[in-house]
Scaffold this motif. Structure first.
Motif, PDB file in Angstrom:
ATOM      1  N   GLY A   1     -26.846 -20.423 -12.092  1.00 16.94           N
ATOM      2  CA  GLY A   1     -26.697 -20.928 -13.458  1.00 16.94           C
ATOM      3  C   GLY A   1     -27.853 -20.534 -14.350  1.00 16.94           C
ATOM      4  O   GLY A   1     -28.159 -21.245 -15.312  1.00 16.94           O
TER       5      GLY A   1
ATOM      6  N   ILE B   1     -22.727 -19.084 -16.564  1.00 15.84           N
ATOM      7  CA  ILE B   1     -22.977 -20.528 -16.671  1.00 15.84           C
ATOM      8  C   ILE B   1     -24.089 -20.794 -17.676  1.00 15.84           C
ATOM      9  O   ILE B   1     -24.003 -21.716 -18.500  1.00 15.84           O
ATOM     10  CB  ILE B   1     -23.300 -21.122 -15.289  1.00 15.84           C
ATOM     11  N   ASP B   2     -25.128 -19.971 -17.631  1.00 18.24           N
ATOM     12  CA  ASP B   2     -26.240 -20.131 -18.568  1.00 18.24           C
ATOM     13  C   ASP B   2     -25.809 -19.853 -20.000  1.00 18.24           C
ATOM     14  O   ASP B   2     -26.376 -20.408 -20.951  1.00 18.24           O
ATOM     15  CB  ASP B   2     -27.382 -19.193 -18.165  1.00 18.24           C
TER      16      ASP B   2
ATOM     17  N   THR C   1     -23.363 -28.676 -20.872  1.00 16.93           N
ATOM     18  CA  THR C   1     -23.401 -28.652 -19.406  1.00 16.93           C
ATOM     19  C   THR C   1     -22.015 -28.848 -18.789  1.00 16.93           C
ATOM     20  O   THR C   1     -21.872 -28.743 -17.560  1.00 16.93           O
ATOM     21  CB  THR C   1     -24.324 -29.758 -18.840  1.00 16.93           C
TER      22      THR C   1
ATOM     23  N   ALA D   1     -20.663 -26.193 -16.274  1.00 23.23           N
ATOM     24  CA  ALA D   1     -21.405 -26.233 -15.014  1.00 23.23           C
ATOM     25  C   ALA D   1     -21.044 -27.466 -14.203  1.00 23.23           C
ATOM     26  O   ALA D   1     -20.888 -27.390 -12.975  1.00 23.23           O
ATOM     27  CB  ALA D   1     -22.909 -26.199 -15.287  1.00 23.23           C
TER      28      ALA D   1
ATOM     29  N   PHE E   1     -28.459 -25.386  -6.929  1.00 22.20           N
ATOM     30  CA  PHE E   1     -28.145 -24.914  -8.280  1.00 22.20           C
ATOM     31  C   PHE E   1     -29.385 -24.263  -8.878  1.00 22.20           C
ATOM     32  O   PHE E   1     -30.448 -24.888  -8.946  1.00 22.20           O
ATOM     33  CB  PHE E   1     -27.683 -26.070  -9.178  1.00 22.20           C
TER      34      PHE E   1
ATOM     35  N   PHE F   1     -31.314 -22.647 -12.104  1.00 22.77           N
ATOM     36  CA  PHE F   1     -31.310 -22.586 -13.564  1.00 22.77           C
ATOM     37  C   PHE F   1     -32.658 -22.062 -14.039  1.00 22.77           C
ATOM     38  O   PHE F   1     -33.641 -22.019 -13.285  1.00 22.77           O
ATOM     39  CB  PHE F   1     -31.008 -23.962 -14.175  1.00 22.77           C
TER      40      PHE F   1
ATOM     41  N   LEU G   1     -25.848 -32.608 -14.150  1.00 20.58           N
ATOM     42  CA  LEU G   1     -25.766 -31.641 -13.055  1.00 20.58           C
ATOM     43  C   LEU G   1     -26.064 -32.332 -11.731  1.00 20.58           C
ATOM     44  O   LEU G   1     -25.374 -32.111 -10.726  1.00 20.58           O
ATOM     45  CB  LEU G   1     -26.750 -30.491 -13.282  1.00 20.58           C
TER      46      LEU G   1
END
Length: 370
Positions: free
Chosen positions: A174, A180-181, A203, A206, A225, A227, A253
């Motif tokens: 992510g 996802i980002d 979010t 995600a 996960f 990020f 998340l």
């Protein structure tokens, strides 16, 4: 490189649910592109096995793309779908387990980072929440709700396959301006529906991916996960500019089912916010109570971006500051990238205090699977 302080804390066991590791050293995911037509062969299996044989507690594979026509940015990155590719990954798992290691795949979709010219025979367009590149240029139509649901299912299927063929968990990518980002970042997510809006609203994609993955793998299969605050077009970008914003971002998340957060930074020693020495992994652990992985130029004297911007290698440096932070509980695991790419025995040499045998990182290491 001079001898470090006692590196023993790096080699203490770690357990999170069913994930039991023999050391705190993690092989960071690094795109290599040695899987023709997306199929990892015996050379890929050997590459990962050599790290497992040398005191790496957990291997996170290079990014592997989910089953979607526009998931990949390059031809030879490995797929995580299709019988042949999954058989290749099953062989990787066998090799790593025979060597006593643990391994998880990083599942990935590049979103609008896909460049059409690299796939002249394909009509698969790049995709993103609002169809915008990281620089804000329109490259496709915004995703429909139906398309988003299909993508969520693609992540879940990849995770289910990871469990079926024997992996020890799964990492969801992510970070770094990929799909996802692109939902997280306000520059690339201009949606006004339930997948856009404020930081918490952004979010949602995600969260749905994590929840679908959790449903697919069950309650005990570890979910990591990854990020990042930074983006390839802006290394100073901040999804969350304050600890309060980071807490708002992480809460959904964490609640969705993340077991471990992998907090991507370019330099692990840099504080994330003014007024505190904690790095991103430190703040994430403090705010969520979940274990974290730190990463960023571990063991080397320059960040990875200098490799691409200036073609520079990197020299080895001591691990005193890293070990001190690990000992005081700022983070739980340490991901090592280029140092391990360059030298399969890096962790063993550290463990046995053979630091005089460590190799400097050279750009040429990217050209083979050593």
């Amino acid at each position: 490189m001079s001898a470090s302080r006692n590196a023993a804390p790096l080699f203490e066991p770690f357990a999170q649910g069913k994930l039991e590791l023999g050391s705190r050293i993690v092989m960071a995911p690094m795109t290599r592109g040695f899987s023709p037509n997306g199929v990892p062969g015996p050379n890929v299996a050997g590459y990962y096995r050599r790290r497992a044989e040398n005191n790496v507690g957990l291997i996170i594979t290079e990014g592997t793309v989910i089953n979607h026509p526009a998931a990949a940015a390059d031809r030879d990155v490995p797929h995580f779908y299709g019988e042949e590719a999954l058989e290749g990954w099953a062989n990787v798992v066998r090799e790593v387990h025979e060597a006593g290691g643990k391994i998880v795949p990083q599942i990935w979709h590049v979103g609008t980072a896909r460049e059409r010219e690299k796939f002249p025979e394909s009509d698969a367009a790049p995709i993103g929440p609002s169809g915008l590149s990281l620089t804000g240029q329109p490259v496709s139509e915004p995703l429909t709700t139906e398309e988003i649901r299909s993508l969520v299912a693609g992540y879940a299927q990849a995770a289910a396959d990871a469990k079926r063929i024997g992996f020890d968990g799964v990492e969801i990518h992510g970070a770094h301006g990929y799909l996802i980002d692109q939902f997280f970042w306000e520059n690339t997510n201009k949606r006004t529906d339930e997948y856009g809006g404020d930081l918490v609203g952004r979010t949602r994609f995600a969260v749905e991916v994590i929840e679908a993955v959790r449903t697919a793998v069950g309650p005990e299969f570890p979910i990591i996960f990854r990020f990042s605050q930074w983006k390839p077009v802006d290394y100073n970008a901040k999804l969350a500019p304050t600890p309060e914003a980071l807490e708002q971002f992480l809460a959904p998340l964490s609640a969705a089912g993340v077991d471990i957060f992998h907090c991507s930074t370019r330099r692990f020693w840099e504080p994330e916010f003014e007024g505190s020495e904690l790095n991103l992994a430190g703040w994430t652990k403090k705010l969520t109570g979940k274990p974290t992985i730190t990463v960023g130029s571990v063991g080397l004297d320059s960040e990875f971006t200098s490799l691409f911007a200036e073609g520079k290698g990197a020299d080895n440096v001591g691990l005193d500051a890293l070990v001190e932070r690990l000992e005081r509980g700022e983070f739980d695991l340490v991901a090592v990238g280029r140092a391990l790419l360059n030298d399969p025995a890096w962790a063993r040499k550290i463990h046995e205090d053979r630091t005089d045998e460590l190799k400097a990182f050279a750009r040429e290491a990217l050209g083979s699977l050593s």
